[in-house]
Design an enzyme around this catalytic site. Structure first.
Site, short mmCIF file in Angstrom:
data_model
loop_
_atom_site.label_atom_id
_atom_site.label_comp_id
_atom_site.label_asym_id
_atom_site.label_seq_id
_atom_site.Cartn_x
_atom_site.Cartn_y
_atom_site.Cartn_z
N THR A 66 0.81 -1.22 0.00
CA THR A 66 0.00 0.00 0.00
C THR A 66 0.85 1.27 0.00
O THR A 66 0.31 2.37 0.05
CB THR A 66 -0.92 0.02 1.24
OG1 THR A 66 -0.11 -0.02 2.42
CG2 THR A 66 -1.85 -1.19 1.24
N TYR A 237 18.79 2.18 -10.31
CA TYR A 237 19.60 2.78 -11.37
C TYR A 237 20.13 1.72 -12.33
O TYR A 237 20.32 1.97 -13.51
CB TYR A 237 20.74 3.57 -10.75
CG TYR A 237 20.82 4.99 -11.26
CD1 TYR A 237 19.73 5.85 -11.11
CD2 TYR A 237 21.96 5.48 -11.88
CE1 TYR A 237 19.78 7.15 -11.58
CE2 TYR A 237 22.02 6.78 -12.35
CZ TYR A 237 20.92 7.61 -12.20
OH TYR A 237 20.97 8.89 -12.67
N LEU A 238 20.38 0.52 -11.81
CA LEU A 238 20.89 -0.56 -12.65
C LEU A 238 19.84 -1.09 -13.61
O LEU A 238 20.16 -1.84 -14.53
CB LEU A 238 21.41 -1.70 -11.76
CG LEU A 238 22.65 -1.36 -10.92
CD1 LEU A 238 23.01 -2.53 -10.01
CD2 LEU A 238 23.82 -0.97 -11.80
N HIS A 299 23.92 4.64 -6.44
CA HIS A 299 23.68 4.81 -7.87
C HIS A 299 24.95 5.16 -8.64
O HIS A 299 25.32 4.47 -9.61
CB HIS A 299 22.66 5.93 -8.11
CG HIS A 299 21.34 5.73 -7.45
ND1 HIS A 299 20.83 4.49 -7.17
CD2 HIS A 299 20.41 6.62 -7.03
CE1 HIS A 299 19.64 4.62 -6.59
NE2 HIS A 299 19.38 5.91 -6.49
#
Length: 823
Positions: A66, A237-238, A299
């Site tokens: 949720t 990010y990957l 990142h």
């Protein structure tokens, strides 16, 4: 097991369709109805053959179903997985879970599910059918106790037994705060593992700890419940298309990149993630993490690894990729204070006070902007600067990697005649454009005068329809530019990789701890220094521009003083009227960077004046960490310094070989001497290493040094002695609770330090007090307590040796930064 086609009769199919029509928008579906969906999902035109054999069943449990992340990305990613895989033989059930009760949880979760969308290439009718099936295969459960997990496990097994389906795998996606990981992991391990023979995949969202120690603790806790191959740590990010294609691009273009992907050809690399938003409504998280923990440690570090790691023979082999990543982590040079610049947007503190209910006197130092200079110590990348930059409330939202290649060509023709493909004078760069910005799309761009890249057909296409676009100061026509054929969400990509078990897209425990190990020193020592305040957006102007000089980064613009600490009721006006005396002597105070610049300028002035008067300048320098910034300032900004007429002496030295990392002379040589043109016979190290032994009385090292000083320094009175101040009140190598060196006629002596290395050689206090000038440099918040004590102390050198510094016929001045002075 296989789904038996004979069980699906026309009567059952009729009942299914009738139920389907009557359910309407009622999403509270019974287990019986879900079982019917499971039986029929292969026979509604999704699978071409009525006799299609099942490859088994996948149970997906989304914890935190949720929440905001689930609403924005995860449910859509799971729906995309269903769209992609339902025709390939697997059946699915999706269990949304949270701690809310059934009524509230269902309302929230199904509210999120109403917004699911299909890709543009899926026909509307088919999309509607698949979406309805997905909704009916999805249920909400309250999962709080061990019994709740046991109940879920029983229901999954009961339903699959009744439908004669075999469970081949179970995914638990943890979209919950890390503090909940341990308890949930324990419940899954004890009560909700899949049956023997089925795989388990546990998906974890960042943050994975707050520093190296907390990451290690979290990893150890999870290790007691799950195997390493069962854990999938997500760095979204990957999953971004450009980032995910860095390794494949390098692999597919080896013949072009192998000769130029190194220090001989690469000038610098920029890894950038800029955002325009502030952290309002996220300040609780941000106060704890800041920009380095939030973005750079994960990142941008992962992107750095993809760029710099040695390519394995098979870039799809997760074990080979991990091994090469770890080798690259090991080659990263440690970060120093001079490796980073920090900023904070102007409104940040008001957001913190408002949302965290802090008083008006609360000032946070949490950085919202960081620029970090990274170097690697290996043959491929030695000397190449990698610049990692990220921040909030900047001028644009964009992410990119920019590899700039050296340009050695000189073109005689006017630049208007330069051809983008043939001319070697145009800039050469390779850009992995992650998204947003002017292009507003993932892309890979290669300068036409570099090479024409090989790109996979079907997934990437050449960008030809935006000739007016300019990127990084050049027309898009100067690049070979490629964009994805279809725009894929990062979470959808990663969820697909979880399903397929592609671990190279995820952060392993070793990888995680290596990343924290690299950043930990900076986070421990410097991240809480006062950041530069910036207004935000276009108004930032050049305020956050920084430059690289001599392996260091610093802001280009020198800022006017901006006070961020209202401790003890001080206000900006009060900073301007700080007393200019300390212990009845001259006090110079500023932020550390400005203070060092002031001190360096003062030393240069004295040196030039002294040389013009007497022909030479004799300065004695202390050891420790504080002078290192001064040395670098002198090297980088004081080209008029009279080094040829300067003699460098040491105030004290540790009894170690001169090439030992603990040696004061070693640091002086590394950070100053080797960078300036001081004659070698003007350099005077303390003779601590004589006759192949260290600091032995019979070798008479102190006497030798005193004699050398007497022969070269007029009246044995130095033009300048630069001292530091230890947190215990020591200076030079004169320590509290010892009378050694505090009085008498000896000029240079041996002393004992309470910390290793214990043996020292040092100027005696009376000899220091013979100098024409004694300046004391004190920096850092850790020195505030001793500065306060010394400011009130009398002449008590046995307690605080620094209090005995009082030149008999010279001057003393105190250079103390704001942190040491004010705390």
């Amino acid at each position: 097991m296989r789904v038996r086609a004979g069980r699906v009769t026309n009567r059952v199919f009729f009942r299914f369709v009738t139920s389907f029509c009557h359910v309407g928008t009622d999403l509270s579906i019974s287990s019986m109805f879900r079982r019917m969906i499971l039986s029929l999902v292969f026979f509604l035109g999704i699978v071409p053959s009525m006799a299609r054999e099942s490859r088994g069943h996948i149970s997906v449990v989304l914890l935190g179903a949720t929440g905001d992340l689930a609403k924005k990305y995860l449910w859509q990613g799971l729906f995309q997985l269903y769209l992609d895989e339902v025709s390939n033989g697997h059946t699915f059930t999706f269990h949304g879970a949270a701690t809310a009760d059934l009524e509230k949880g269902r309302r929230l979760m199904y509210g999120h599910l109403k917004n699911l969308a299909c890709p543009l290439d899926v026909p509307p009718d088919r999309c509607a059918m698949l979406k309805d099936q997905f909704l009916r295969l999805t249920e909400y459960r309250q999962l709080k106790t061990e019994e709740d997990y046991a109940s879920l496990n029983r229901e999954i097994r009961t339903v699959l037994d009744q439908e004669d389906l075999e469970e081949v795998g179970r995914i638990f996606y943890f979209s919950v705060p890390p503090f909940a990981y341990g308890e949930i992991a324990r419940h899954i391990n004890s009560s909700c593992r899949p049956p023997t023979g089925a795989w388990l995949r546990v998906v974890l969202e960042k943050p994975f700890g707050q520093d190296l120690q907390s990451a290690q603790q979290l990893a150890e806790e999870l290790k007691t419940f799950f195997k390493e191959e069962e854990v999938y740590r997500v760095d979204h990010y990957l999953g971004k298309q450009t980032v995910a294609h860095i390794l494949p691009f390098r692999d597919q273009n080896r013949k072009h990149l192998d000769p130029i992907w190194n220090r001989h050809h690469v000038e610098r690399v920029e890894i950038v993630l800029k955002e325009t938003v502030d952290v309002k409504n996220r300040t609780s998280f941000y106060e704890e993490y800041g920009v380095i923990r939030d973005v750079l440690q994960n990142h941008l570090t992962e992107v750095l690894m993809l760029l710099t790691m040695e390519l394995p023979a098979n870039v799809s082999n997760s074990e080979d990729v991990l091994r090469h990543k770890l080798q690259t982590f090991a080659s990263l040079q440690g970060l120093e204070r001079s490796s980073i610049v920090l900023g904070q947007y102007e409104a940040y503190n008001s957001h913190v006070r408002e949302e965290l209910q802090k008083g008006q006197d609360y000032f946070s130092r949490t950085p919202t902007f960081a620029g970090v200079l990274v170097h690697l110590d290996n043959l491929r990348w030695e000397g190449v600067p990698f610049i990692l930059t990220s921040g909030k409330v900047l001028d644009e939202r964009v992410g990119y990697v920019r590899v700039l290649f050296k340009n050695r060509a000189y073109c005689t023709q006017h630049e208007t005649t330069w051809d983008a493909k043939e001319s070697q004078c145009k800039p050469k760069q390779l850009i992995f454009y992650i998204g947003h910005g002017e292009l507003n799309s993932p892309a890979i761009l290669v300068s036409r005068n570099l090479f024409k890249p090989t790109m996979p057909q079907g997934t990437w296409k050449e960008l030809l329809d935006r000739p007016q676009l300019r990127l990084f100061g050049h027309s898009i026509s100067d690049y070979y530019a490629y964009v994805p054929v279809a725009d894929l969400d990062a979470y959808a990509v990663l969820i697909s990789h979880i399903y397929h078990g592609k671990k190279e897209s995820f952060v392993t425990t070793e990888n995680l701890l290596a990343a924290w190990g690299f950043w930990n020193r900076l986070l421990t020592n410097w991240v809480n220094e006062v950041p530069r305040v910036y207004p935000g957006g276009q108004e930032n102007g050049h305020l956050l521009d920084f430059e690289i000089i001599g392996g260091e980064v610093s802001f280009v613009m020198k800022e006017t003083l901006e006070v961020m600490d209202a401790k003890n009721g001080q206000t900006p006006d009060q900073y301007k009227t700080i007393q200019s005396r300390f212990r009845q002597s001259r006090l110079i105070t500023a932020w550390s960077e400005e203070l060092i610049a002031h001190l360096a300028a003062d030393i240069e002035k004295v040196a030039i004046s002294t040389v013009s008067r007497s022909g030479s300048f004799h300065v004695a320098l202390s050891g420790g960490s504080s002078p290192l910034a001064l040395f670098k300032q002198l090297v980088l900004h004081h080209y008029g310094f009279p080094w040829r007429h300067t003699h460098l002496w040491l105030v004290d030295e540790r009894c170690v070989p001169l090439d030992d990392p603990e040696s004061n002379f070693g640091n002086l040589y590394e950070h100053l001497i080797r960078h300036v043109r001081v004659p070698y016979f003007n350099v005077h190290p303390m003779p601590v290493h004589l006759n192949r032994r260290l600091c032995v009385e019979e070798d008479k090292g102190p006497e030798l040094y005193a004699n050398e000083i007497g022969a070269l320094v007029a009246n044995a009175s130095f033009d300048l002695v630069l001292l530091g101040l230890g947190a215990d009140g020591h200076t030079a190598s004169l320590f509290p609770h010892s009378s050694v060196g505090l009085e008498g006629n000896q000029e240079v002596i041996f002393t004992e330090s309470p910390v290793k290395p214990h043996q020292r050689m040092t100027f005696a206090l009376p000899f220091i007090n013979k100098a024409r000038r004694v300046w004391v440099l004190v920096m850092g918040k850790g020195k505030h307590d001793i500065v306060t004590v010394v400011s009130r102390a009398g002449n008590e050198p046995k307690k605080w040796p620094i209090s005995g510094v009082n030149p008999t016929s010279g001057q003393i001045a105190w250079y103390v930064d704001y942190e040491a002075l004010l705390g």
